[in-house]
Motif scaffolding. Structure first.
Motif, short mmCIF file in Angstrom:
data_model
loop_
_atom_site.label_atom_id
_atom_site.label_comp_id
_atom_site.label_asym_id
_atom_site.label_seq_id
_atom_site.Cartn_x
_atom_site.Cartn_y
_atom_site.Cartn_z
N THR A 40 6.46 3.20 -2.81
CA THR A 40 6.49 4.18 -3.89
C THR A 40 7.37 3.69 -5.04
O THR A 40 8.19 2.79 -4.88
CB THR A 40 7.03 5.54 -3.40
N GLU B 166 11.36 -4.10 1.88
CA GLU B 166 9.92 -3.82 1.85
C GLU B 166 9.13 -4.99 2.43
O GLU B 166 8.13 -4.79 3.15
CB GLU B 166 9.47 -3.56 0.42
N ASP C 226 0.80 -1.22 0.00
CA ASP C 226 0.00 0.00 0.00
C ASP C 226 0.83 1.28 0.00
O ASP C 226 0.53 2.23 -0.73
CB ASP C 226 -0.95 0.01 1.21
N ASP C 227 1.88 1.33 0.81
CA ASP C 227 2.63 2.58 0.95
C ASP C 227 3.96 2.57 0.20
O ASP C 227 4.78 3.48 0.37
CB ASP C 227 2.87 2.91 2.42
N GLU D 295 6.67 -4.74 5.64
CA GLU D 295 5.26 -5.07 5.51
C GLU D 295 4.86 -6.18 6.48
O GLU D 295 3.81 -6.10 7.15
CB GLU D 295 4.95 -5.49 4.08
N LEU E 47 2.88 6.53 -5.55
CA LEU E 47 2.69 5.22 -4.97
C LEU E 47 2.71 4.15 -6.07
O LEU E 47 2.25 4.39 -7.19
CB LEU E 47 1.34 5.14 -4.24
#
Length: 441
Positions: free
Chosen positions: A52, A209, A49-50, A213, A95
């Motif tokens: 980029t 990432e 979701d976050d 997450e 994003l």
């Protein structure tokens, strides 16, 4: 022209074809793109979701080729009524989920050129008077009875099947062991299982990432990160280093000797491989330090370490980790193991099958790719094979978005100007024809 695969690269090519045909309606390029997925999708399992983008929005599907194109990311924002809000956001890096929506928006506008659910199973050269004039691309047709094999004949084919997940040789994917490309498809079920410990292998952006997450999504679990570096290495995104992604750098790279190519790839690997954005490194460090302060350690960074053995049972995966400086080992009981170990290039010759016999190879057995992205072929081949994603010949940008818009413009120019005569209309046959009976993947 037949495009094999319909990710961002061939999507950009489809747009270039559309715009070419609008400019020159009397000399159109007939094109169809074959995609085995049922709908457009670009690494959906990695759409955190976050997270980029790591490239500027100006390196979209068209802007570097034609800033006036209405397929640009800015035109997408206008269409979504978010242009002013995006400008106020003061960022060059949208994003990842937003950029994926941009791709879907663009793909919907050229959907008439695409056949989804069409898995290519073979490519066959077609000879006319002793010369290879065309290629027959055979694919399973989702609209035919029993997904019969259908053939489409092309003067040129463009291969853009993307990258393949890379796993250690002894790794076997299961419900508990998988590649991070499946992260967002798996994390929901993993959270419901209330795991005790999850282990992530890999030191690059995807590995970091994935760790972040899982650490957020599994508030009761320990997340163990294993990598052989002493710490996550920051990506070099400085202005001078980023020149390696400029279109003119492709000219320099392609014309260089093999020794210079290797030097350039080695020098600039830290712009793209096994490196992490600095803000994510700092975020993970803050999490680790905060847990040291509170006394509840859930983020377990195993640096300077490697996995030496993994064994799965009905209950768990038992992973042996070696600390490299001392050689000490420890075995951890894990509920899941995620390999964020990168990707491999597409197997072009494997996909081409019989058609690979008309292609030249270099000393390492790789395809020889000319500057216009066309595979060099033996004498007597007039049909063209183009490839998007050839790092060994065109440098670091070959598999990245940075020069996609420019690259597809160059491929289209080569197709238009290189064909000695107009290509015939696409000819299709069903699997009932003797020429395509018995084809298997």
């Amino acid at each position: 022209m037949v495009g094999i695969g319909f990710g961002p690269s061939n999507l950009a090519l489809a747009i270039a074809v559309r715009e070419h045909n609008e400019r020159t309606p009397d000399a159109p390029v007939r094109a169809v793109f074959l995609e085995r997925q049922a709908a457009f999708g670009w690494h959906r399992g990695m759409l955190i979701d976050d997270a980029t983008m790591q490239v500027s929005f100006l390196k979209d599907l068209v802007t570097m080729r034609d800033p006036a194109s209405d397929f640009s990311f800015l035109c997408y924002l206008r269409d979504r009524d978010r242009l002013a809000e995006f400008i106020n956001h003061k960022t060059m890096f949208p994003l990842r989920t937003e950029f994926h929506d941009y791709f879907e928006w663009a793909a919907a506008r050229v959907s008439d050129q695409v056949r989804y659910g069409a898995e290519v199973v073979a490519v066959r050269p077609v000879e006319v008077d002793g010369e290879t004039e065309f290629f027959d691309v055979l694919y399973r047709d989702p609209e035919a009875p029993d997904e019969a094999v259908t053939s489409v004949r092309a003067r040129n084919i463009v291969i853009a099947t993307g990258l393949r997940p890379k796993l250690p040789e002894d790794a076997v994917t299961t419900d508990r062991v998988w590649h991070n490309i499946e992260l967002m498809h798996r994390v929901g079920a993993l959270a419901k299982s209330d795991p005790h410990r999850v282990l992530v292998v890999g030191s690059g952006q995807s590995g970091a990432e994935t760790v972040a997450e899982l650490h957020t999504a599994l508030p009761r679990a320990q997340v163990c990160a294993v990598f052989s570096r002493y710490g996550y290495a920051p990506a070099d995104d400085s202005p001078f280093a980023n020149r390696i992604f400029d279109p003119r750098a492709v000219d320099h790279f392609h014309g260089a000797s093999e020794d210079v190519k290797r030097l350039l790839l080695d020098y600039h690997r830290n712009t793209n491989y096994s490196v992490v954005d600095m803000d994510l490194i700092e975020d993970l460090y803050r999490r680790e330090y905060r847990e040291k302060v509170t006394g509840r350690k859930r983020l377990d960074i195993r640096n300077a370490s490697r996995v030496t053995y993994a064994r799965e049972t009905d209950e768990a995966v038992y992973v042996t980790i070696q600390f490299l400086p001392t050689g000490e080992t420890e075995t951890l009981e894990c509920d899941a193991v995620v390999y964020a170990t990168g990707f491999l290039p597409a197997d072009v010759f494997g996909l081409l099958g019989r058609a690979a016999s008309v292609c030249e190879q270099d000393a390492d057995g790789r395809p020889v790719v000319d500057r216009d992205y066309r595979l060099r072929t033996v004498p007597g081949v007039r049909a063209g094979i183009y490839v998007q994603g050839s790092e060994h010949s065109h440098g670091l940008t070959a598999t990245l978005l940075s020069t996609t818009a420019v690259r597809v413009g160059e491929i289209l120019d080569s197709v238009v100007n290189g064909s000695p005569e107009p290509a015939p209309a696409a000819v299709e046959t069903s699997s009932a024809a003797p020429a395509v009976q018995g084809i298997t993947a």
